[in-house]
Design a protein around this motif. Structure first.
Motif, mmCIF file in Angstrom:
data_model
loop_
_atom_site.group_PDB
_atom_site.id
_atom_site.type_symbol
_atom_site.label_atom_id
_atom_site.label_comp_id
_atom_site.label_asym_id
_atom_site.label_seq_id
_atom_site.Cartn_x
_atom_site.Cartn_y
_atom_site.Cartn_z
ATOM 1 N N UNK A 90 2.635 -3.800 2.314
ATOM 2 C CA UNK A 90 3.184 -3.342 1.034
ATOM 3 C C UNK A 90 2.750 -4.269 -0.095
ATOM 4 N N UNK A 91 2.806 -5.572 0.159
ATOM 5 C CA UNK A 91 2.413 -6.543 -0.863
ATOM 6 C C UNK A 91 0.941 -6.392 -1.226
ATOM 7 N N UNK A 92 0.103 -6.250 -0.208
ATOM 8 C CA UNK A 92 -1.334 -6.117 -0.453
ATOM 9 C C UNK A 92 -1.663 -4.839 -1.213
ATOM 10 N N UNK A 93 -0.886 -3.784 -0.954
ATOM 11 C CA UNK A 93 -1.109 -2.515 -1.660
ATOM 12 C C UNK A 93 -0.435 -2.491 -3.028
ATOM 13 N N UNK A 94 0.271 -3.569 -3.356
ATOM 14 C CA UNK A 94 0.999 -3.689 -4.622
ATOM 15 C C UNK A 94 2.031 -2.587 -4.800
ATOM 16 N N UNK A 95 2.663 -2.234 -3.679
ATOM 17 C CA UNK A 95 3.782 -1.287 -3.725
ATOM 18 C C UNK A 95 5.055 -2.076 -3.975
#
Length: 389
Positions: free
Chosen positions: A231-236
């Motif tokens: 989620x963090x890497x996808x900036x969600x």
């Protein structure tokens, strides 16, 4: 309850009032008096956060009557309660004798879901404490998986985009920044955090993110660190997290384990059951279906979507997924900066527990909720957060 993170920001902890179902504004006001204030007093705190659940009729009454909304805010303040987050998942009828699949209606392809969530946002903007500018609302993860085709997916995407625009306008009007979190749940179109990546990145708006429910995360056998990193890497945005624990059976092939599980097969809520096999995740829509014959392989552990009280794991041979909650919470708020500032204990199944485990009076329920919040508080302070007055 408020906590100071080592980075200086405030992390809010609440408990969700969907454990006290009420369909009307009068019912909500009664909850504050009969349940929420007693929990606060048991904790010895001057202020307690609650994650308010407002059914359709209650939300509509508040958004159409400014005096009623002012009255609710006054009542919250008088009883030492504050609201920074709402549970917008159930629409109505959450206290019915049988909820099951009804909780997924209306879904995000239906105009009623957008209208209701807009009402909730307008209400929350007025309920936030004076010194808080950010609020959150958790919601249905698009739809139950059946009868969800491309046409309905397009309608849901359009509705969420419209909602984001309305939240932008509300921010301009009130100065309050509100965000919505899709809450992945087994059996839904968005069953896992991984399933949320595509629709949320397609919407691409920072007001539409995810609500991480740690019971749902565990039921789907997701690794908390892997899921949250993705989620963090996808900036969600992780809008909020619901702290909850699922039912875990290590050896579901044993007769005594199946008998223990059968005690949790009850008629009100859906208890999706999953197992992780070499071929991937397998599951049933309900616990009774899993227990009937060979519907679910039983060579590996089972987990059922049954929100178990955090401080009271079931008796052997069952247990809960509290370790998953601990791992997720460490990742969420144990780092240099919190991934979310809104945490909510959500055990709505107290009255669905096996009869001998159910609270028999309001006082016992308040004791149990206070014990859950105490456990959550201790987990946070162990991670270096400081409880604020």
């Amino acid at each position: 309850m408020r906590f100071r993170h080592p980075d200086g920001s405030t992390v809010h902890l609440a408990y969700c009032t969907n454990v006290h179902p009420a369909e009307t504004l009068d019912g909500v006001l009664a909850q504050l008096r009969d349940h929420c204030e007693p929990v606060r007093r048991r904790l010895g705190r001057d202020r307690l956060g609650i994650g308010l659940w407002l059914a359709r009729d209650a939300a509509h009454a508040l958004v159409t009557d400014p005096s009623a909304l002012r009255g609710l805010r006054t009542e919250l303040e008088r009883r030492g309660l504050e609201v920074v987050t709402l549970n917008g998942f159930p629409y109505e009828g959450f206290g019915a004798e049988e909820v099951k699949y009804r909780v997924y209606q209306p879904d995000w392809a239906d105009p009623e879901r957008l209208a209701h969530t807009t009402d909730l946002a307008r209400v929350l903007a007025q309920l936030l404490p004076d010194d808080v500018t950010e609020g959150s609302i958790s919601t249905l993860p698009l739809a139950w998986r059946t009868a969800y085709d491309q046409e309905r997916a397009t309608a849901a995407h359009t509705a969420l985009t419209t909602l984001a625009e309305r939240l932008d306008a509300l921010h301009e009007l009130t100065g309050r920044s509100l965000r919505i979190g899709l809450e992945p749940e087994p059996g839904c179109t968005v069953e896992t955090t991984g399933d949320a990546l595509a629709p949320l990145t397609a919407i691409g708006h920072d007001r539409i993110g995810i609500c991480v429910d740690t019971c749902h995360l565990a039921t789907s056998f997701e690794d908390p660190h892997t899921a949250l990193d993705a989620l963090t890497q996808a900036r969600v945005p992780i809008v909020k997290s619901q702290l909850s624990a699922a039912l875990h059976a290590e050896h579901p092939h044993l007769p005594e384990v199946r008998a223990a599980l059968a005690a949790f097969d009850e008629p009100r809520f859906l208890h999706q059951t999953r197992t992780l096999t070499a071929a991937g995740l397998r599951g049933t829509d309900d616990l009774g279906e899993a227990l009937a014959g060979d519907a679910l392989p039983d060579a590996s552990p089972w987990r059922a979507h049954f929100h178990v009280p955090l401080h009271a794991a079931p008796a052997a041979p069952l247990t809960s997924t509290l370790p998953v909650l601990r791992a997720a919470l460490t990742h969420l708020v144990g780092g240099p900066h919190p991934l979310t500032h809104h945490l909510e204990v959500e055990t709505y199944t107290w009255q669905a527990l096996p009869p001998e485990l159910r609270p028999r009076a309001r006082a016992q329920l308040a004791d149990g909720i206070a014990a859950e919040l105490t456990l959550a508080r201790d987990l946070l302070t162990d991670l270096g957060l400081k409880e604020l007055p």
